[in-house]
Design a protein around this motif. Structure first.
Motif, PDB file in Angstrom:
ATOM      1  N   ILE A 117     -13.986   0.641   8.205  1.00 27.84           N
ATOM      2  CA  ILE A 117     -12.392   0.468   9.432  1.00 27.84           C
ATOM      3  C   ILE A 117     -11.492   2.115   9.448  1.00 27.84           C
ATOM      4  O   ILE A 117     -11.081   2.247   7.911  1.00 27.84           O
ATOM      5  CB  ILE A 117     -11.390  -0.329   9.281  1.00 27.84           C
ATOM      6  N   GLU A 118     -10.437   2.281  10.287  1.00 28.10           N
ATOM      7  CA  GLU A 118      -9.225   3.685   9.898  1.00 28.10           C
ATOM      8  C   GLU A 118      -8.512   2.640  10.863  1.00 28.10           C
ATOM      9  O   GLU A 118      -8.360   2.048  11.826  1.00 28.10           O
ATOM     10  CB  GLU A 118      -9.917   4.628  11.028  1.00 28.10           C
ATOM     11  N   GLN A 119      -7.339   3.012   9.803  1.00 30.31           N
ATOM     12  CA  GLN A 119      -5.916   2.231  10.495  1.00 30.31           C
ATOM     13  C   GLN A 119      -4.491   3.199   9.624  1.00 30.31           C
ATOM     14  O   GLN A 119      -5.171   3.148   9.251  1.00 30.31           O
ATOM     15  CB  GLN A 119      -6.145   1.032  10.063  1.00 30.31           C
ATOM     16  N   ARG A 120      -3.945   3.397  10.722  1.00 28.24           N
ATOM     17  CA  ARG A 120      -2.724   4.309  10.437  1.00 28.24           C
ATOM     18  C   ARG A 120      -2.137   3.241   9.788  1.00 28.24           C
ATOM     19  O   ARG A 120      -1.847   1.634  10.951  1.00 28.24           O
ATOM     20  CB  ARG A 120      -1.940   5.222  11.010  1.00 28.24           C
ATOM     21  N   ILE A 121      -1.180   2.615   8.696  1.00 31.68           N
ATOM     22  CA  ILE A 121      -0.102   2.363   8.163  1.00 31.68           C
ATOM     23  C   ILE A 121       1.021   2.616   8.317  1.00 31.68           C
ATOM     24  O   ILE A 121       1.148   4.131   7.643  1.00 31.68           O
ATOM     25  CB  ILE A 121      -0.735   1.398   6.787  1.00 31.68           C
ATOM     26  N   PRO A 122       1.865   2.035   8.037  1.00 25.36           N
ATOM     27  CA  PRO A 122       3.044   2.696   7.221  1.00 25.36           C
ATOM     28  C   PRO A 122       2.996   3.755   6.164  1.00 25.36           C
ATOM     29  O   PRO A 122       2.377   3.334   5.072  1.00 25.36           O
ATOM     30  CB  PRO A 122       4.016   1.896   6.687  1.00 25.36           C
ATOM     31  N   SER A 123       3.758   4.397   5.233  1.00 22.56           N
ATOM     32  CA  SER A 123       3.867   5.258   4.315  1.00 22.56           C
ATOM     33  C   SER A 123       4.441   4.591   2.797  1.00 22.56           C
ATOM     34  O   SER A 123       4.367   5.629   1.926  1.00 22.56           O
ATOM     35  CB  SER A 123       4.710   6.750   4.842  1.00 22.56           C
ATOM     36  N   THR A 124       5.084   3.096   3.404  1.00 24.07           N
ATOM     37  CA  THR A 124       5.710   2.807   2.320  1.00 24.07           C
ATOM     38  C   THR A 124       4.853   1.665   1.846  1.00 24.07           C
ATOM     39  O   THR A 124       5.250   0.681   1.063  1.00 24.07           O
ATOM     40  CB  THR A 124       7.084   2.245   2.377  1.00 24.07           C
ATOM     41  N   ALA A 125       3.650   1.417   2.563  1.00 23.93           N
ATOM     42  CA  ALA A 125       2.743   0.270   2.056  1.00 23.93           C
ATOM     43  C   ALA A 125       2.479   0.204   0.333  1.00 23.93           C
ATOM     44  O   ALA A 125       2.816   1.270  -0.004  1.00 23.93           O
ATOM     45  CB  ALA A 125       1.760   0.451   2.977  1.00 23.93           C
ATOM     46  N   GLU A 126       2.226  -0.998   0.128  1.00 23.10           N
ATOM     47  CA  GLU A 126       2.386  -1.446  -1.073  1.00 23.10           C
ATOM     48  C   GLU A 126       0.881  -2.422  -1.396  1.00 23.10           C
ATOM     49  O   GLU A 126       0.289  -1.814  -2.363  1.00 23.10           O
ATOM     50  CB  GLU A 126       3.209  -1.929  -1.407  1.00 23.10           C
ATOM     51  N   ALA A 127       0.954  -3.193  -0.526  1.00 21.62           N
ATOM     52  CA  ALA A 127      -0.288  -3.874  -0.589  1.00 21.62           C
ATOM     53  C   ALA A 127      -1.157  -5.161   1.420  1.00 21.62           C
ATOM     54  O   ALA A 127      -0.042  -4.295   1.920  1.00 21.62           O
ATOM     55  CB  ALA A 127       0.045  -4.824  -1.138  1.00 21.62           C
ATOM     56  N   GLY A 128      -2.021  -5.074   0.963  1.00 23.02           N
ATOM     57  CA  GLY A 128      -2.536  -5.973   1.642  1.00 23.02           C
ATOM     58  C   GLY A 128      -3.810  -6.805   1.873  1.00 23.02           C
ATOM     59  O   GLY A 128      -4.064  -6.367   0.555  1.00 23.02           O
ATOM     60  N   ARG A 129      -4.164  -7.323   3.123  1.00 22.99           N
ATOM     61  CA  ARG A 129      -5.674  -8.097   2.597  1.00 22.99           C
ATOM     62  C   ARG A 129      -6.237  -8.148   3.972  1.00 22.99           C
ATOM     63  O   ARG A 129      -5.278  -7.727   4.785  1.00 22.99           O
ATOM     64  CB  ARG A 129      -5.810  -9.276   2.215  1.00 22.99           C
ATOM     65  N   LEU A 130      -7.415  -7.805   3.759  1.00 24.21           N
ATOM     66  CA  LEU A 130      -8.626  -7.655   4.761  1.00 24.21           C
ATOM     67  C   LEU A 130      -9.649  -9.030   4.569  1.00 24.21           C
ATOM     68  O   LEU A 130     -10.168  -9.014   4.175  1.00 24.21           O
ATOM     69  CB  LEU A 130      -9.438  -6.734   4.653  1.00 24.21           C
ATOM     70  N   ILE A 131      -9.316 -10.032   6.193  1.00 26.14           N
ATOM     71  CA  ILE A 131     -10.382 -11.117   6.438  1.00 26.14           C
ATOM     72  C   ILE A 131     -10.899 -10.804   7.886  1.00 26.14           C
ATOM     73  O   ILE A 131     -11.130  -9.876   8.435  1.00 26.14           O
ATOM     74  CB  ILE A 131      -8.987 -11.728   6.681  1.00 26.14           C
ATOM     75  N   PHE A 132     -12.666 -10.646   7.006  1.00 25.30           N
ATOM     76  CA  PHE A 132     -13.728 -10.788   8.394  1.00 25.30           C
ATOM     77  C   PHE A 132     -13.613 -12.324   8.738  1.00 25.30           C
ATOM     78  O   PHE A 132     -13.708 -13.327   8.168  1.00 25.30           O
ATOM     79  CB  PHE A 132     -14.553 -10.233   7.238  1.00 25.30           C
TER      80      PHE A 132
END
Length: 216
Positions: A117-132
């Motif tokens: 997967i490829e996605q542009r995200i904010p330059s200050t991003a710190e964390a996330g999660r991915l759900i299938f």
């Protein structure tokens, strides 16, 4: 000019944004950061304790006619997040719908033929999660730490990459252990044909191979 000591979770675009710079290269390409740039190579993979010089901001003057409305647009930088998902037998998890959540934003994505997967995200991003969304996939969601990958030369850098590749499941604490040695040896068995290179030691050749297979 100020000095900034890198903390865990820092990466240069995030640091630049915090100091009021739209382009992180203003900091990275400064002559006072040449030694660090040569050492780390990748501005997104820094190490806690690294010292950055933050240059003074330069004032920019734009001309414009009086008694008219003028619009100025400052383009904020973004990051390209790339993740590849594979099964335990190294097969790509291809064409699967998923949801990426990063700092309150939600992106609906589909893995490509290589499981990426490829996605542009904010330059200050710190964390996330991915759900299938496919209920047959064995994990419900995957936590994502942004900016927490240490350089390959550091023990914690080996640990994190081996963990992401499915070889090591111990703590990312920068400490050598027999468990880590076994993980390195298993990785070497998979990627080195010469049995003399399978020694459980993460030397320069193993580091280079680990970095290449991991992607950074």
């Amino acid at each position: 000019m100020a000095k900034y000591r890198v903390k865990q979770g820092d990466y240069l675009p995030k640091i630049a944004k915090q100091h009021g710079f739209a382009d992180y290269l203003t900091i990275w390409d400064h002559p006072n950061n040449a030694e660090l740039k040569n050492k780390r190579k990748n501005p997104n993979v820094l190490y806690p304790g690294d010292l950055l010089f933050i240059p003074d901001q330069e004032e920019k003057v734009e001309s414009g006619a009086t008694e008219q409305r003028h619009r100025f647009v400052v383009k904020g930088p973004t990051l390209m997040l790339r993740i590849v998902f594979k099964t335990i037998d190294d097969q790509p998890i291809a064409n699967e719908d998923c949801e990426l959540q990063v700092d309150g934003r939600v992106y609906s994505l589909t893995t490509d033929e290589d499981g990426m997967i490829e996605q542009r995200i904010p330059s200050t991003a710190e964390a996330g999660r991915l759900i299938f969304k496919n209920s047959e996939i064995s994990f419900d969601w995957i936590p994502i730490k942004i900016g927490h990958l240490d350089p390959i030369e550091e023990v914690s850098g080996w640990q994190a990459r081996l963990n992401n590749l499915g070889y090591y499941f111990g703590p990312i604490d920068g400490k050598l252990s027999e468990y880590l040695r076994e993980a390195v040896e298993e990785f070497q068995c998979d990627y080195f044909k010469d049995p003399m290179q399978v020694d459980g030691e993460c030397g320069s050749k193993t580091q280079a191979k680990l970095k290449k297979i991991h992607g950074c």
